[in-house]
Design an enzyme around this catalytic site. Structure first.
Site, mmCIF file in Angstrom:
data_model
loop_
_atom_site.group_PDB
_atom_site.id
_atom_site.type_symbol
_atom_site.label_atom_id
_atom_site.label_comp_id
_atom_site.label_asym_id
_atom_site.label_seq_id
_atom_site.Cartn_x
_atom_site.Cartn_y
_atom_site.Cartn_z
ATOM 1 N N GLY A 1 0.791 -1.222 0.000
ATOM 2 C CA GLY A 1 0.000 0.000 0.000
ATOM 3 C C GLY A 1 0.820 1.267 0.000
ATOM 4 O O GLY A 1 0.269 2.369 -0.032
ATOM 5 N N GLY A 2 2.148 1.137 0.027
ATOM 6 C CA GLY A 2 3.019 2.311 0.050
ATOM 7 C C GLY A 2 3.181 2.936 -1.325
ATOM 8 O O GLY A 2 2.623 2.455 -2.320
ATOM 9 N N ILE B 1 13.879 -3.496 -2.171
ATOM 10 C CA ILE B 1 13.867 -2.089 -2.542
ATOM 11 C C ILE B 1 14.687 -1.329 -1.504
ATOM 12 O O ILE B 1 14.304 -1.248 -0.343
ATOM 13 C CB ILE B 1 12.429 -1.519 -2.569
ATOM 14 C CG1 ILE B 1 11.503 -2.410 -3.403
ATOM 15 C CG2 ILE B 1 12.434 -0.081 -3.076
ATOM 16 C CD1 ILE B 1 11.902 -2.570 -4.837
ATOM 17 N N LYS C 1 20.095 6.416 0.775
ATOM 18 C CA LYS C 1 20.469 6.737 2.157
ATOM 19 C C LYS C 1 21.192 5.581 2.848
ATOM 20 O O LYS C 1 21.726 5.738 3.947
ATOM 21 C CB LYS C 1 19.237 7.175 2.954
ATOM 22 C CG LYS C 1 18.690 8.524 2.484
ATOM 23 C CD LYS C 1 17.404 8.904 3.172
ATOM 24 C CE LYS C 1 16.943 10.298 2.719
ATOM 25 N NZ LYS C 1 16.690 10.390 1.271
ATOM 26 N N LEU D 1 9.202 11.350 -6.614
ATOM 27 C CA LEU D 1 8.268 12.473 -6.582
ATOM 28 C C LEU D 1 6.856 11.985 -6.269
ATOM 29 O O LEU D 1 6.373 11.034 -6.872
ATOM 30 C CB LEU D 1 8.267 13.201 -7.927
ATOM 31 C CG LEU D 1 9.569 13.923 -8.286
ATOM 32 C CD1 LEU D 1 9.566 14.329 -9.753
ATOM 33 C CD2 LEU D 1 9.781 15.132 -7.393
#
Length: 349
Positions: free
Chosen positions: A6-7, A125, A129, A177
């Site tokens: 759901g992300g 995924i 970072k 984005l």
């Protein structure tokens, strides 16, 4: 199966996987509203396109190892896209134990289950970072990468049929984005409210890519180097973008002007205010730990040649990161950064 279905990335992966018409797709998600939303969207899309994909929404957390294993086994999962992660830098700095449990031990649970049940492909995924991390979030994602690397070497001799060994893939990329917490919707909201726009540092830069583009490249990366036990890919995100320049462009594109513009009315312009780098934040991000980078069959996907962490070392790291009642959050943070610094140093020469 897509974890974190759901992300921002997980839901787009689901949409693009649906177009490939698998027999069955499991949506594994711990947020009920997010799972409901993506499940309904996929069902409606499936009806509109008259496809026969069986969609299974599973409400659960990757920190529940048994639930993860039962789900994979029950539905005979062949490929896992592991997108579930806590990703907001500031939040994880204040919730270190939760970050470790989800990003590190959650990844271990899903990866280990994939290995035990001989799932064909496991794609992690990851994030820019994770490269030389200065934040807890970045450190947890880097150790998640180490877990995947270690698992890829854990049982190489135990299976006579090597084709049954799980193939692990790591895909790194920067900001997308439109994701939750993305600077673009934040800046737009601040502009609509009349400002100020808040930026951490005037020189800060970030890599950006759209969610559909990143997801499409993740799917493609999963099909490269099919004979390797573990590959580390980074998406070619072009040049890093100046956040200050991005903010200024959004102001002008919204029909406003900056308070610093000489020709503008200083009372009605949009101000920019610098808040300072928050704990763990970098001015510039990177996509590779070392300098050994090779091209692939896709111009937007690069492969990193990095040292792997042996499973015995990974196991030692996991043992030391298990919850200890008398360990402070700061001590855990230092331990995380120590582990990642030690493993990164092998690739800096």
């Amino acid at each position: 199966m897509v974890t974190g279905a759901g992300g921002s990335i997980g839901s787009e992966l689901c949409l693009q996987i649906l177009a490939l018409k698998p027999d069955l797709m499991v949506l594994f998600e711990h947020s009920e509203p997010s799972l409901y939303k993506i499940n309904i969207e996929l069902i409606n899309l499936c009806k509109a396109k008259n496809c026969n994909v069986k969609i299974i929404p599973i409400l659960g957390s990757i920190t529940n190892k048994q639930h993860v294993e039962n789900t994979i086994k029950s539905f005979g999962i062949q490929t896992i896209y592991h997108a579930a992660a806590y990703k907001h830098v500031t939040l994880i700095e204040n919730n270190i134990r939760a970050g470790i449990q989800n990003n590190i031990f959650g990844t271990y649970n899903v990866g280990q289950a994939a290995l035990n049940l001989q799932v064909e492909n496991f794609i992690l995924i990851s994030t820019d970072k994770a490269v030389r991390p200065t934040s807890v979030m970045g450190a947890t994602k880097r150790i998640a990468e180490l877990v995947v690397q270690g698992l890829s070497q854990k049982y190489p001799a135990e299976n006579i049929d090597q084709s049954k060994n799980t193939r692990f893939v790591i895909v790194r990329f920067g900001n997308v984005l439109g994701s939750s917490g993305s600077v673009v919707p934040l800046f737009q909201k601040q502009i609509t409210s009349g400002g100020p726009i808040t930026i951490t540092h005037p020189e800060v830069t970030r890599f950006f890519m759209t969610i559909p583009e990143a997801s499409q490249l993740v799917l493609h990366a999963g099909s490269i180097n099919l004979n390797k036990k573990c590959s580390i890919f980074a998406l070619n995100m072009g040049d890093p973008v100046s956040i200050l320049s991005l903010a200024k462009q959004l102001v002008y594109l919204s029909g406003h002007h900056l308070k610093t513009d000489e020709s503008s009315d200083s009372e009605s312009g949009i101000a920019i205010r610098y808040t300072g780098l928050q704990k763990g934040e970098k001015i510039h991000e990177e996509l590779f730990i070392g300098k050994k980078i090779t091209s692939t069959e896709h111009p937007m996907i690069l492969e990193a040649q990095e040292s792997f962490c042996e499973w015995a070392r990974v196991e030692n790291i996991l043992d030391q990161l298990k919850p200890q009642p008398n360990t402070s959050a700061d001590q855990i943070r230092q331990l995380l950064l120590k582990f990642t610094e030690e493993e990164t140093s092998n690739d800096n020469s």
